[in-house]
Design a protein around this motif. Structure first.
Motif, PDB file in Angstrom:
ATOM      1  N   VAL A   1       2.013   1.036   6.740  1.00  0.00           N
ATOM      2  CA  VAL A   1       2.379   1.969   5.794  1.00  0.00           C
ATOM      3  C   VAL A   1       2.320   3.379   6.495  1.00  0.00           C
ATOM      4  O   VAL A   1       0.439   2.956   6.678  1.00  0.00           O
ATOM      5  CB  VAL A   1       2.144   1.529   4.518  1.00  0.00           C
ATOM      6  CG1 VAL A   1       2.389   2.770   4.072  1.00  0.00           C
ATOM      7  CG2 VAL A   1       2.448   0.218   3.923  1.00  0.00           C
ATOM      8  N   ILE A   2       2.458   4.205   6.418  1.00  0.00           N
ATOM      9  CA  ILE A   2       2.244   6.122   6.595  1.00  0.00           C
ATOM     10  C   ILE A   2       2.695   6.549   5.921  1.00  0.00           C
ATOM     11  O   ILE A   2       3.660   7.194   5.075  1.00  0.00           O
ATOM     12  CB  ILE A   2       3.547   6.488   8.297  1.00  0.00           C
ATOM     13  CG1 ILE A   2       3.540   4.538   9.134  1.00  0.00           C
ATOM     14  CG2 ILE A   2       2.329   7.625   8.105  1.00  0.00           C
ATOM     15  CD1 ILE A   2       4.015   4.783  10.082  1.00  0.00           C
ATOM     16  N   SER A   3       1.361   7.327   5.426  1.00  0.00           N
ATOM     17  CA  SER A   3       1.829   8.334   4.263  1.00  0.00           C
ATOM     18  C   SER A   3       0.764   9.181   4.147  1.00  0.00           C
ATOM     19  O   SER A   3      -0.389   9.404   4.492  1.00  0.00           O
ATOM     20  CB  SER A   3       0.832   7.567   2.911  1.00  0.00           C
ATOM     21  OG  SER A   3       1.081   8.108   1.705  1.00  0.00           O
ATOM     22  N   PRO A   4       1.685  10.522   4.694  1.00  0.00           N
ATOM     23  CA  PRO A   4       0.975  11.736   5.233  1.00  0.00           C
ATOM     24  C   PRO A   4       0.501  12.675   3.852  1.00  0.00           C
ATOM     25  O   PRO A   4       1.097  12.040   2.383  1.00  0.00           O
ATOM     26  CB  PRO A   4       2.767  12.703   5.379  1.00  0.00           C
ATOM     27  CG  PRO A   4       3.375  11.476   5.620  1.00  0.00           C
ATOM     28  CD  PRO A   4       2.927  10.242   4.684  1.00  0.00           C
ATOM     29  N   TYR A   5      -0.592  13.407   3.327  1.00  0.00           N
ATOM     30  CA  TYR A   5      -1.182  13.733   2.452  1.00  0.00           C
ATOM     31  C   TYR A   5      -1.225  15.445   2.610  1.00  0.00           C
ATOM     32  O   TYR A   5      -1.431  15.668   3.849  1.00  0.00           O
ATOM     33  CB  TYR A   5      -2.066  12.546   1.727  1.00  0.00           C
ATOM     34  CG  TYR A   5      -3.490  12.951   3.269  1.00  0.00           C
ATOM     35  CD1 TYR A   5      -4.481  13.976   3.033  1.00  0.00           C
ATOM     36  CD2 TYR A   5      -3.634  11.971   3.687  1.00  0.00           C
ATOM     37  CE1 TYR A   5      -5.388  13.712   3.598  1.00  0.00           C
ATOM     38  CE2 TYR A   5      -4.669  12.058   4.539  1.00  0.00           C
ATOM     39  CZ  TYR A   5      -5.664  12.346   4.633  1.00  0.00           C
ATOM     40  OH  TYR A   5      -6.268  12.872   5.541  1.00  0.00           O
TER      41      TYR A   5
ATOM     42  N   MET B   1       0.890  -1.085   0.003  1.00  0.00           N
ATOM     43  CA  MET B   1       0.361   0.448   0.331  1.00  0.00           C
ATOM     44  C   MET B   1       0.588   1.350  -0.240  1.00  0.00           C
ATOM     45  O   MET B   1       0.013   2.369  -0.148  1.00  0.00           O
ATOM     46  CB  MET B   1      -0.907   0.059   1.418  1.00  0.00           C
ATOM     47  CG  MET B   1      -2.785  -0.743   1.122  1.00  0.00           C
ATOM     48  SD  MET B   1      -3.342  -0.159  -0.886  1.00  0.00           S
ATOM     49  CE  MET B   1      -3.376   1.939  -0.141  1.00  0.00           C
ATOM     50  N   ALA B   2       1.905   1.497  -0.218  1.00  0.00           N
ATOM     51  CA  ALA B   2       3.123   2.607   0.124  1.00  0.00           C
ATOM     52  C   ALA B   2       3.033   3.519  -1.365  1.00  0.00           C
ATOM     53  O   ALA B   2       2.810   3.900  -2.384  1.00  0.00           O
ATOM     54  CB  ALA B   2       4.613   2.290   0.238  1.00  0.00           C
ATOM     55  N   LEU B   3       2.696   1.507  -2.352  1.00  0.00           N
ATOM     56  CA  LEU B   3       2.935   1.704  -3.496  1.00  0.00           C
ATOM     57  C   LEU B   3       1.483   2.616  -4.170  1.00  0.00           C
ATOM     58  O   LEU B   3       0.908   3.252  -4.575  1.00  0.00           O
ATOM     59  CB  LEU B   3       3.027   0.468  -3.902  1.00  0.00           C
ATOM     60  CG  LEU B   3       2.708   0.694  -5.973  1.00  0.00           C
ATOM     61  CD1 LEU B   3       3.198   1.648  -6.873  1.00  0.00           C
ATOM     62  CD2 LEU B   3       3.467  -1.058  -6.639  1.00  0.00           C
TER      63      LEU B   3
ATOM     64  N   LYS C   1       6.798  12.205  -5.014  1.00  0.00           N
ATOM     65  CA  LYS C   1       6.967  13.482  -3.681  1.00  0.00           C
ATOM     66  C   LYS C   1       5.974  12.335  -2.470  1.00  0.00           C
ATOM     67  O   LYS C   1       6.082  12.019  -1.489  1.00  0.00           O
ATOM     68  CB  LYS C   1       5.449  14.627  -4.118  1.00  0.00           C
ATOM     69  CG  LYS C   1       6.391  14.848  -2.285  1.00  0.00           C
ATOM     70  CD  LYS C   1       5.038  16.397  -2.170  1.00  0.00           C
ATOM     71  CE  LYS C   1       5.324  17.241  -0.911  1.00  0.00           C
ATOM     72  NZ  LYS C   1       4.526  16.286   0.337  1.00  0.00           N
ATOM     73  N   ARG C   2       4.487  11.343  -3.452  1.00  0.00           N
ATOM     74  CA  ARG C   2       3.857  10.964  -2.070  1.00  0.00           C
ATOM     75  C   ARG C   2       4.569   9.564  -1.677  1.00  0.00           C
ATOM     76  O   ARG C   2       4.672   9.437  -0.462  1.00  0.00           O
ATOM     77  CB  ARG C   2       2.384  10.685  -3.380  1.00  0.00           C
ATOM     78  CG  ARG C   2       1.485   9.773  -1.578  1.00  0.00           C
ATOM     79  CD  ARG C   2       1.493  10.780  -0.634  1.00  0.00           C
ATOM     80  NE  ARG C   2       0.098   9.600   0.376  1.00  0.00           N
ATOM     81  CZ  ARG C   2      -1.147   9.768   0.352  1.00  0.00           C
ATOM     82  NH1 ARG C   2      -1.576  10.486  -0.957  1.00  0.00           N
ATOM     83  NH2 ARG C   2      -2.029   9.281   0.918  1.00  0.00           N
ATOM     84  N   ALA C   3       5.576   8.589  -2.698  1.00  0.00           N
ATOM     85  CA  ALA C   3       6.584   7.669  -2.678  1.00  0.00           C
ATOM     86  C   ALA C   3       7.484   8.060  -1.589  1.00  0.00           C
ATOM     87  O   ALA C   3       7.832   7.140  -0.368  1.00  0.00           O
ATOM     88  CB  ALA C   3       6.594   6.946  -3.785  1.00  0.00           C
TER      89      ALA C   3
END
Length: 281
Positions: free
Chosen positions: A277-281, A122-124, A150-152
């Motif tokens: 998975v930690i994904s800032p937005y 889910m990082a992808l 940037k997100r990756a």
């Protein structure tokens, strides 16, 4: 007017079917080979089947899609009206998928930007969704690639495994690193860094792994807005416990995705995997 940019990814993004449909994302599957039988991830084999094969010590390997498979998808997407394609894939350190996509891109009927995201699972997935949303808002191919990169880059992944043997056998972690988890009654925590798996620290039990993963997410998230995924293989109860704790403790929590990893990641991580998975937005 911005060109219409289509998004292609591979099956290790583990996006829900409804998300793929909603954003019109095309998926090229990787293959899992059990014994002499080759099966497509996502359609022909489950993570449970992989877990069972590993526990029975049957030979399990994975293989990338062929350039021809990518070429067929690129041609289909172009025929549907796309003027450009951004093709986003798991870390090239893990698979030759990125290289196969590059080969196919050379002869595609429309321009194709192939991106090694350096991440997986889910990082992808979160990276692909960021790209799709940028494309839907009228972004150019350059803008879509920039949003994805940037997100990756902002996204982190940490995971616990019961043993490093499966990662060592598959060549995803070196023999020296495998020694990190070889001590009796010590379990390894790992992280994804620059597209590679690296040891982080050791814990004594699965329950301590849950606690440590929880602390990592809470610390990294802070008060930021973040999407989080909790992955597992044959450890649904552990994943549910971790997800419940994160709902209580992460104030800026956006999407929280909880689910079993697919067959390809399962083949390399082995039963008992628990990851975040930690994904800032």
């Amino acid at each position: 007017m911005s060109p219409q940019v289509a998004i292609v990814t591979d099956s290790t993004a583990y996006l829900a079917p409804e998300a793929l449909t909603r954003h019109d994302i095309s998926v090229v599957p990787l293959t899992v080979v059990i014994g002499n039988e080759a099966l497509e991830e996502g359609t022909e084999i489950s993570a449970f089947a992989v877990s069972r094969a590993l526990q029975r010590r049957r030979p399990v390997t994975t293989s990338r899609p062929s350039p021809a498979e990518f070429a067929a998808v690129y041609a289909s997407v172009a025929a549907s009206g796309a003027e450009a394609i951004v093709s986003l894939h798991l870390s090239a350190e893990f698979s030759g998928t990125y290289d196969a996509a590059l080969v196919a891109a050379k002869d595609a009927p429309v321009p194709v930007r192939v991106v090694d995201t350096g991440v997986v699972a889910m990082a992808l997935g979160f990276t692909v969704l960021a790209a799709a949303e940028t494309a839907e808002s009228g972004g150019t191919a350059d803008e879509v690639v920039a949003a994805a990169e940037k997100r990756a880059a902002d996204t982190s992944a940490y995971f616990y495994v019961d043993t490093l043997d499966y990662l060592r056998r598959g060549g995803r972690i070196g023999a020296a690193q495998a020694l990190f988890g070889s001590a009796l009654a010590v379990k390894p925590l790992l992280r994804l860094v620059d597209g590679r798996i690296e040891p982080l620290e050791k814990v004594r039990t699965a329950s301590k792994a849950i606690t440590r993963l929880e602390e990592i997410v809470v610390g990294e998230a802070g008060t930021r807005r973040v999407d989080v995924a909790v992955h597992h293989l044959g450890a649904a109860e552990r994943a549910a416990v971790l997800a419940d704790r994160l709902r209580e403790r992460v104030p800026g929590l956006g999407d929280l995705v909880v689910g079993e990893v697919g067959a390809v990641i399962g083949a390399h991580a082995g039963p008992g995997l628990l990851g975040v998975v930690i994904s800032p937005y």
